[in-house]
Design a protein around this motif. Structure first.
Motif, PDB file in Angstrom:
ATOM      1  N   SER A   4      40.201  43.355  39.200  1.00 25.50           N
ATOM      2  CA  SER A   4      40.091  45.019  38.616  1.00 25.50           C
ATOM      3  C   SER A   4      39.211  45.726  40.010  1.00 25.50           C
ATOM      4  CB  SER A   4      39.490  45.015  37.365  1.00 25.50           C
ATOM      5  OG  SER A   4      38.128  44.871  37.548  1.00 25.50           O
ATOM      6  N   PRO A   5      39.378  46.806  40.155  1.00 23.89           N
ATOM      7  CA  PRO A   5      38.648  48.030  40.821  1.00 23.89           C
ATOM      8  C   PRO A   5      37.060  47.548  40.914  1.00 23.89           C
ATOM      9  CG  PRO A   5      40.522  49.022  40.263  1.00 23.89           C
ATOM     10  CD  PRO A   5      40.614  47.837  39.367  1.00 23.89           C
ATOM     11  N   ARG A   6      36.759  47.589  39.408  1.00 25.23           N
ATOM     12  CA  ARG A   6      35.306  47.338  39.062  1.00 25.23           C
ATOM     13  C   ARG A   6      34.726  45.722  39.542  1.00 25.23           C
ATOM     14  NH1 ARG A   6      32.091  45.757  34.315  1.00 25.23           N
ATOM     15  NH2 ARG A   6      30.079  46.667  34.514  1.00 25.23           N
ATOM     16  N   ALA A   7      35.788  44.938  39.473  1.00 21.26           N
ATOM     17  CA  ALA A   7      35.385  43.651  39.894  1.00 21.26           C
ATOM     18  C   ALA A   7      35.042  43.414  41.395  1.00 21.26           C
ATOM     19  CB  ALA A   7      36.233  42.593  39.227  1.00 21.26           C
ATOM     20  N   ASP A   8      35.978  44.140  42.187  1.00 24.41           N
ATOM     21  CA  ASP A   8      36.057  44.176  43.604  1.00 24.41           C
ATOM     22  C   ASP A   8      34.677  45.210  43.951  1.00 24.41           C
ATOM     23  OD1 ASP A   8      38.374  42.933  44.000  1.00 24.41           O
ATOM     24  OD2 ASP A   8      39.647  44.907  44.194  1.00 24.41           O
ATOM     25  N   ARG A   9      34.297  46.055  43.383  1.00 27.32           N
ATOM     26  CA  ARG A   9      33.087  46.660  43.691  1.00 27.32           C
ATOM     27  C   ARG A   9      31.999  46.036  43.563  1.00 27.32           C
ATOM     28  NH1 ARG A   9      35.293  50.895  40.774  1.00 27.32           N
ATOM     29  NH2 ARG A   9      33.990  50.694  39.112  1.00 27.32           N
ATOM     30  N   ILE A  10      31.825  45.069  42.174  1.00 27.02           N
ATOM     31  CA  ILE A  10      30.663  44.410  42.111  1.00 27.02           C
ATOM     32  C   ILE A  10      30.604  43.298  43.136  1.00 27.02           C
ATOM     33  CG2 ILE A  10      29.644  42.843  40.487  1.00 27.02           C
ATOM     34  CD1 ILE A  10      30.824  44.558  38.175  1.00 27.02           C
ATOM     35  N   ARG A  11      31.734  42.672  43.400  1.00 32.05           N
ATOM     36  CA  ARG A  11      31.765  41.722  44.585  1.00 32.05           C
ATOM     37  C   ARG A  11      31.101  42.084  45.840  1.00 32.05           C
ATOM     38  NH1 ARG A  11      36.973  41.142  44.655  1.00 32.05           N
ATOM     39  NH2 ARG A  11      37.124  39.562  42.768  1.00 32.05           N
ATOM     40  N   GLY A  12      31.585  43.209  46.106  1.00 36.05           N
ATOM     41  CA  GLY A  12      31.147  43.934  47.368  1.00 36.05           C
ATOM     42  C   GLY A  12      29.632  44.254  47.476  1.00 36.05           C
ATOM     43  N   ARG A  13      29.255  44.606  46.432  1.00 37.93           N
ATOM     44  CA  ARG A  13      27.862  44.744  46.024  1.00 37.93           C
ATOM     45  C   ARG A  13      26.807  43.630  46.075  1.00 37.93           C
ATOM     46  NH1 ARG A  13      24.800  47.875  47.565  1.00 37.93           N
ATOM     47  NH2 ARG A  13      23.617  48.331  45.542  1.00 37.93           N
ATOM     48  N   ILE A  14      27.394  42.733  45.371  1.00 35.71           N
ATOM     49  CA  ILE A  14      26.518  41.227  45.427  1.00 35.71           C
ATOM     50  C   ILE A  14      26.529  40.856  46.663  1.00 35.71           C
ATOM     51  CG2 ILE A  14      26.547  38.950  44.512  1.00 35.71           C
ATOM     52  CD1 ILE A  14      27.773  40.023  41.844  1.00 35.71           C
TER      53      ILE A  14
END
Length: 127
Positions: A4-14
């Motif tokens: 999901s786009p949210r998971a992608d954002r979280i992955r990038g931020r982590i």
């Protein structure tokens, strides 16, 4: 299945946060020459696997893994604060073997190319 786009954002931020902590805040010598190469996150966003590579061999990999385990609480607290998530994923650390694999393949290609050139030179001399 696509994340999901949210998971992608979280992955990038982590990835950003952990890389930043490594360069600025974590003083553990076992993590001195470690590079974060990627982050995978489970579908339910409960587990984040952080991939890293080192410039040295297997002993440095083992040492880095111990360093990450030692710093896990620190990393998780700071990442949670930075990310502002209601639930911070559990962090797992894994050596990224893809760089080692790529280096081995490149070495083999060079050997094959050198052997090819040697054969070409030998063929030209016999003609």
């Amino acid at each position: 299945m696509k994340a999901s786009p949210r998971a992608d954002r979280i992955r990038g931020r982590i990835l950003e946060v952990v890389a930043g902590l490594l360069s600025r805040d974590i003083q553990d010598p076992r993590l001195h020459l470690v590079t974060i190469t990627g982050v995978d996150i489970s579908r339910d966003l409960r587990i984040a696997t952080i991939f890293f590579t080192t410039v040295s061999g297997p002993q440095a990999q083992a040492d880095a893994l111990k360093g990450f385990e030692s710093a896990k609480g620190f990393i998780k607290r700071h990442a949670a604060k930075e990310l502002g998530l209601q639930y911070m994923p559990d962090l797992r650390f894994r050596h990224d073997d893809s760089f080692d694999y790529g280096a081995r393949m490149e070495k083999k290609l060079r050997e094959v190319m050198a052997e090819d050139r040697k054969d070409d030179n030998h063929d030209q001399e016999s003609s």
